[in-house]
Design an enzyme around this catalytic site. Sequence first.
Site, short mmCIF file in Angstrom:
data_model
loop_
_atom_site.label_atom_id
_atom_site.label_comp_id
_atom_site.label_asym_id
_atom_site.label_seq_id
_atom_site.Cartn_x
_atom_site.Cartn_y
_atom_site.Cartn_z
CB ILE A 154 52.51 20.04 -13.00
CG1 ILE A 154 52.61 19.35 -14.21
CG2 ILE A 154 51.31 20.40 -12.58
CD1 ILE A 154 52.73 18.39 -13.99
CB ILE B 17 62.44 14.60 -28.90
CG1 ILE B 17 61.86 13.80 -28.54
CG2 ILE B 17 63.02 15.87 -26.94
CD1 ILE B 17 60.72 13.54 -28.00
CD GLN C 225 57.31 15.24 -18.27
OE1 GLN C 225 55.71 14.51 -18.01
NE2 GLN C 225 58.30 15.71 -16.78
CD GLU D 36 49.12 12.18 -19.52
OE1 GLU D 36 49.52 12.93 -20.14
OE2 GLU D 36 48.24 12.54 -18.64
#
Lengths: 331, 752
Positions: free
Chosen positions: B467, B631, B640, B707
Site C-alpha cells: 500500500i 530494520i 514509514q 504503525e
Amino acid sequence: MNSFSYNKAHDVAEAVADIQEHEGARFIAGGTNLLDLMKENVMKPAHLTDINRLDLADIKENEEGGLTLGALVTNADTAWNERVEQRYPLLSKAILAGASPQLRNMATNGGNLFQRTRCYYFYDTATACNKREPGSGCSAINGINRIHAILGTSEHCIATHPSDMCVALAALDAKVNVTGPNGDRTVEFGDFHRLPGNTPHLDNNISQGELVTSIDLPPSNFTKNVFYLKVRDRQSYAFALVSVAAALDLEGDVIKDIRVAMGGVAHKPWRRREVEESYIGKVASTENFRALAETMLTGAVGFGGNTFKIELAKRAIVRALNEALKSGENL
Amino acid sequence: MKTQYIGKPVSRVDGLAKVTGSAKYSADFKVEGMLYGYIVSGSIAKGRIISIDTSGAMSLKGVLQVFTHENVSGLPWFSIKYKDMDAPTGSPFRPLHDDKIIYSGQPVALVVAETFELARYAASLVHVSYQEEDFTTDLVKNMDQSYKAPVGKLGYVSPKSRGNADEAFDQAAFKMSGSYQHGAEHHNPMELFSTTAIWENGKLTVYDKTQGVSNCQFYIGNVFGLAYKDVRIISPYVGGAFGSGLRPQYQLFMAVLAALELKRPVKVGLTRQQMFTFGHRPVTLQQLQLSASTDGSLESIKHEAFSETSRFENYTEIIVNWSGTMYNCDNVKLKYELVGLDMYTPVDMRAPGAVTGAHAIESAMDELAYELKMDPLIFRLKNYADEDQTEEKPFSSKELIACYREGAEKFGWTKRSIGPRSMREGNQLIGWGVATAAWDAFQAPARAKALLSIDGKLIVSSGTSDIGTGTYTIMTQIAAESLGLKIEDVTFKLGDTNMPLAPLEGGSWTAASVGAAVKGVCEDVKKKLKKMAVKTKTSPFYDTSSKDIVFDSGIISDVNDSSKSISIVDLMRIAGVNSIEETSTSGPNPINKMKYTFNSHAAVFAEVKVDEDLGIVRVTRVVCAVAAGKILNPKTARSQILGGVVWGISKALEEESKMDHQYGRFMNHNLSEYHVPVNKDINDIEVIFVEEKDDIVNPLGVKGVGEIGIIGVAGAIANAVFHATGVRVRNLPITMDKVLQIAEDDKNQVAV
C-alpha cells in the site's frame, strides 16, 4: 453533474450576447470553483459561456493614476506583477495568502469576485441550504459552523465569502467595471457583494447577463505599512477563519489614514469606513488598535462553533495593525 | 558476502514504474467494452426508501441499467455470507439488499452506462424518496447505552485489570483525573476506491484496490455464490489505504453485481465524498485517573474508553490495554465499552486503538508528572516496565530506554525548563513534550512461491499487498539475500489470488509474515541447489559436503576454497534442470509466542511554537526514536516513520471528520475542508532507529514499522502545547480556539 451546452466567446459583446441567449447560463474563466460545484451538483448551468479568449488579460495604468486589473489576469500574475507589488503590496499579499499556486495560476481576477461560499451545507445537496435552494432552510445555524459568519448574518444564512483578494480590494477602495446588456457601469467594491438578508442565494449585485471586465485600483498611499493576516486551521491551503487586511498611512506615529477590512467573518469583506475615520489623527498604538477592533466587532453574533471568532477577530486586527506598523520599519 | 541487502537503504524497486506511470492502479485498468458505474448515495441517516424513480436515468441512450434494491435479487439472505475476514461481530452491511437505510451516505443505486460522464449525469436524475425515522449519531449523548465490547474481531483481546486501583487511587499522595476526546477521522488515501470486474466464460476477474486480495475473493465468492477458484482478484498497486482497504468496500460489490448481470466488464469508482461513507476511526471518550507516591512511583492506573460503533456490527480495537503494559504499576483498572449509533461501522485505521489510547495515557502521565513536579521523561523512566505485567511475561526485546536516551540527546531534552510558559521567542511560546508508543509485533501464517529459471532469474510471489509501504522492495531484498542473488535478478510479485495465500496487509505484520515466507521458500530453493551441486557428476562439488557451500551474487562456491565455484546458471544447465519451483509456508513460533510478549516501541519528542495572542500551534521539531527490531531497509522504514509522524501532527492539530448530528452525516467530505497537513505545516522530523536485536520474535528479527511512527505523536504534541501555554487541551484536534480557551462548544481545557 448536469448536461450543458458550451460556447467560446471571442469578444465582450459576443460573451454578453451569448449569456443572454441561454437561460441559466454562466460565464466560465478559470473554472476553479464552478467546475467543482458542477461536479457536486450544486450548480447546474444549462450553458457555459467561455470568456478565456476575451481581451481582458492586461494590467494597465488608469486615468486616476492607479492600476486597472483585467478580469482575465490570473491571480498569480496579478500578485507577482511588479507594479502591483510596489504600489499595492496589500493586494499581492492577500492573493498569495489564498488557495495554492496551482489554483492561483488558473483562477482569474474576475472569477475571484464570484467565488461561492465554502459552507459545508452549500456543498452537500443532501442538506438544507437557503443559498443553494431558497426556502429550504439554513443547516449551519444549528449545525457545524466553525467556519461561518459572525457579522451581518441573517436567520436565513450565516455563510462567509471565502476570498482573500476581495478583502484587500475592499480595503483599497477598488471599483469593478461591468458590461451588460444595458451598457457599462462601475460598481464600488463595497457595493459589489451583498449581505444575505432574506435573499442569501444572491452573492452580489451583479445581474445574470453582466460581465466583469476589469477592476480599478485608485492611487494609494498604502505602500509601506501594510499587512495581510490570515488566521486558519493550517498554515496554507485553508480558508480563513478570520483574515485582516490592514494598512496604515502614518505621519510619525500619528495615523493619517487607516484601512481595516476583514475576511472570513461575513457574507462580504467587512469594512467600516466610519470606524477607520474615527482613528485618523490618533496615535498608532496597541491600545488604539484594540479599541478600534472592539468597535469593528460591534454587533458580532456567534452560533456556538464560531463564537470564538469574535475574540479571535479582535486579536487578529490588533496583530495585523501592529505587523503593518512594524513592516514599515523594515523598509 | 557481497550480496548483502537486508538492512541496506535500497531504493524502491517499483519506484521507476510509479514515477513513469507504468504502475497500474485499480482505476487504470481498461478493458474493451467496459461499462462505467456511478453510485447514488442516500441522503438520510435512517428510515426506508419509499420509492426510487429511475425513469429519467433509464431514458438516456447509453444507460444500461440502474440497480436498486427493487431489482437486485438472488443474493444470499443470511448476512453471514457477507462476512469478510476482517469483519467484527454482528451483521455486515448488505448493499442494495432492501429498502432500509441504516446510515447517511448509504449507496442506494448503481447507474451503469457506456461512459463515465453519462453514468454520472444519469445518477443525478435518480430520485429517491424516503420515510425518515429517528436516529442518533452523538456518542456523548448516548453514553448511557454503552455495553461491554465483545470479543470476536481479528486480533481483539479484552482488557485485563489487576490489583485494586480504586483503593490505591484514593490513598495516593499525588493524582490526576482527566477526560480525553477524539473526533472521527477518515483514511482518505489519495487513491479513491475503484473496481473493474470482468465476467468471462464462467470466470470472474477483478481489479480492485484492497489490502487483501484473498479477503475480496472470499467475500465475492460467498456473496455471489461463485467458487473461489473462479474468482480472481488482482491488485498490484495501491495508492494508500491505511486500513480502509482491509474490508471489501461497496464499490467491489457493485462492480461485480453489474458485471455478472450485464455480462460486460464494469468499472465502479467512489468519489471523494463517498470516501466518507464507509469505515472511519471512531469518536472515543476516555477517562484517565492516575496516582503516584511521593517518589514518583505509579500507584494506580484507571483507564476507561467508550467508542462508537454502528448498530449492526461491534467494531472493537485495543485502546485501554496499552495502559496495562506501558508502565510498571500493580493496580490497574481497565474498561472498554461500545455505543451503537446510526452510522457505518468504523474500520481499522493506522495504529487502531493504540494511537487513541496513547494520546490519553501519555497526556495523563504528563499531567501527573507536573503534579509531582518531576521531569516527564524522568517520570517515565522511573516507572519503566521491564516486563509485560498484564500477561506476566518478559518482552522478547525492549530497547525503549535506548529510544528515550537517543531521542532525548538528539532533541536536547536536558535543556528543557520544567515550568509551563517558561520558554518564549517574542510572542511565540515554546513548549517541549515527550510521549511513549508501543505496538504489537505480530506474525501471521503466510505462503510464498519461488521460481528460479535457468537464466538465473528468480521470481518470488505471494498474494500480499503493497500500500506504498515498500513491500515490493523489502521482499526483493530478503529473497536476494536469502538465495545469494544479485538484487536485479530478483522480481517480487504480489496482489493476485493466483499467488500463494498471504494475510491481510495491515497491523505492521507484513514484513514479518510475508518476509518469513519469502526467506523460507528461498532457503528451500537453496537446499535444492545444494543437493544438485553435490549430486551432479560434473559439478565441482560432486560428492562433497553441502555444508561448505555458500551462495553469493549467483555464484555457488566453497567456503574454504573460493576457486571451487560454479554459477547457478551453469549448475542448472549441467544438471539438466530448466527451473526450480518451491512453495512454502511460514508462521509464528507458538512456543515463543506463549513465553514472550512481542512489542515495538518508540519515544517521541516534540517542540511546538504557539502564538500567544492567536493560539496558532506550529510543530517546529519532532524526534521519533524507534525500537522495532531489525530494520530491513532504513530508507523505506524511515519513510514509514516520517509518514506516521506527519499523520500524528495531523491528528494532534488538524484532522477531524465533522458529524452534523441533525443529519447524522459527516459534513466536511472533501480535501479542502477535511484538513491534513500541507508542506508548510511540516518542519524538522528526525527519525532514529535504535539497535534492537531480537532472535525470538521471528526468523528475521523484524517487528514492523507501519504503525509505531504515529502512536506517540499526538501525546507528545499535546504535552508540548501544555508546556508552552499552561493550557491542557484534552480534546483533539488542538485548535487555536481551544488553546485560547475561547471555544464555545468545547470547554474541556484546563489552565494552570
